[in-house]
Design a protein around this motif. Structure first.
Motif, short mmCIF file in Angstrom:
data_model
loop_
_atom_site.label_atom_id
_atom_site.label_comp_id
_atom_site.label_asym_id
_atom_site.label_seq_id
_atom_site.Cartn_x
_atom_site.Cartn_y
_atom_site.Cartn_z
N ILE A 9 2.30 0.85 -5.49
CA ILE A 9 3.53 0.16 -5.13
C ILE A 9 3.87 0.60 -3.72
O ILE A 9 3.95 1.79 -3.44
CB ILE A 9 4.67 0.54 -6.10
N GLY A 10 4.03 -0.35 -2.82
CA GLY A 10 4.34 -0.05 -1.43
C GLY A 10 5.84 -0.05 -1.18
O GLY A 10 6.53 -0.97 -1.59
N VAL A 11 6.31 1.00 -0.51
CA VAL A 11 7.73 1.13 -0.20
C VAL A 11 7.86 1.36 1.31
O VAL A 11 7.29 2.32 1.84
CB VAL A 11 8.37 2.32 -0.96
N ARG A 12 8.58 0.49 1.98
CA ARG A 12 8.81 0.64 3.42
C ARG A 12 9.81 1.76 3.65
O ARG A 12 10.85 1.81 2.99
CB ARG A 12 9.35 -0.69 3.96
N VAL A 13 9.49 2.68 4.57
CA VAL A 13 10.35 3.83 4.84
C VAL A 13 10.59 3.95 6.34
O VAL A 13 9.79 3.49 7.14
CB VAL A 13 9.75 5.14 4.27
N SER A 14 11.68 4.61 6.70
CA SER A 14 12.01 4.78 8.12
C SER A 14 11.49 6.10 8.69
O SER A 14 11.23 6.20 9.88
CB SER A 14 13.52 4.68 8.33
N ALA A 15 11.35 7.12 7.86
CA ALA A 15 10.88 8.44 8.32
C ALA A 15 9.86 8.94 7.30
O ALA A 15 10.24 9.45 6.24
CB ALA A 15 12.04 9.40 8.46
N LEU A 16 8.59 8.81 7.62
CA LEU A 16 7.53 9.08 6.66
C LEU A 16 7.59 10.50 6.10
O LEU A 16 7.52 10.70 4.89
CB LEU A 16 6.16 8.81 7.29
N GLY A 41 1.58 3.16 15.45
CA GLY A 41 2.57 2.17 15.07
C GLY A 41 2.68 1.99 13.57
O GLY A 41 3.74 1.65 13.05
N LEU A 42 1.58 2.20 12.86
CA LEU A 42 1.56 2.07 11.39
C LEU A 42 1.04 3.37 10.79
O LEU A 42 -0.02 3.86 11.18
CB LEU A 42 0.65 0.92 10.96
N ARG A 43 1.80 3.92 9.86
CA ARG A 43 1.38 5.12 9.13
C ARG A 43 1.61 4.89 7.65
O ARG A 43 2.61 4.29 7.25
CB ARG A 43 2.17 6.34 9.59
N LEU A 44 0.68 5.39 6.84
CA LEU A 44 0.76 5.23 5.40
C LEU A 44 0.60 6.60 4.73
O LEU A 44 -0.17 7.43 5.21
CB LEU A 44 -0.35 4.30 4.89
N LEU A 59 3.83 4.87 0.78
CA LEU A 59 4.95 4.85 1.71
C LEU A 59 4.45 4.25 3.03
O LEU A 59 3.41 4.69 3.55
CB LEU A 59 5.50 6.26 1.93
N ILE A 60 5.19 3.29 3.56
CA ILE A 60 4.76 2.54 4.73
C ILE A 60 5.76 2.74 5.85
O ILE A 60 6.94 2.39 5.70
CB ILE A 60 4.66 1.03 4.41
N SER A 61 5.30 3.29 6.97
CA SER A 61 6.15 3.49 8.13
C SER A 61 5.61 2.64 9.28
O SER A 61 4.45 2.82 9.70
CB SER A 61 6.17 4.96 8.53
N ILE A 62 6.43 1.71 9.77
CA ILE A 62 6.04 0.86 10.89
C ILE A 62 7.01 1.11 12.02
O ILE A 62 8.21 0.83 11.90
CB ILE A 62 6.04 -0.64 10.49
#
Length: 132
Positions: A9-16, A41-44, A59-62
């Motif tokens: 399950i992917g969850v977009r986050v602001s601070a990885l 630019g993209l970290r998972l 966790l997805i940080s863009i």
């Protein structure tokens, strides 16, 4: 049908790093691995429960991207709790936002409550009726 389980399950986050710490300390998951460097630019980050690594939370940080629209966002992530009252007391003591004022009961005998993750994602702790 060839579909047999949830992969992740992917969850977009602001601070990885903050979100990794939250899911480890509050939820009890462990970090499996990350993809990307701090300045990318993209970290998972992929996390799972110890001994149950077949379903992951990603966790997805863009960096520097537009906010996602409300449409299509996952409503909540639910985690099984073996003692809902103990977990409610623990989460209450942490002062996390969005905590339900009480544990709720379903007609089936299951019990649950919600609180917020670090980016406002709704987290549910759920005790099935057979554990109640």
């Amino acid at each position: 049908m060839g579909i047999r389980k949830i992969e992740h399950i992917g969850v977009r986050v602001s601070a990885l790093e903050d979100s990794i710490e939250f899911y480890e300390r509050i939820i009890g998951m462990k970090l499996l691995h990350t993809i990307g460097e701090v300045d990318d630019g993209l970290r998972l980050a992929f996390l799972a429960f110890p001994g149950q690594e077949t379903v992951e939370v990603e966790l997805i940080s863009i960096k520097d991207s537009e906010e996602l629209p409300n449409e299509g966002k996952v409503h909540h992530l639910a985690f099984t709790a073996s003692d809902i009252e103990e977990e409610y007391a623990r989460i209450s003591s942490l002062g996390l936002s969005g905590l339900d004022p009480e544990i709720r009961d379903l007609p089936s005998g299951a019990r649950f409550f919600f609180f917020n993750g670090p980016d406002g994602e709704r987290i549910e702790f759920f005790q099935p009726a057979f554990l109640a």
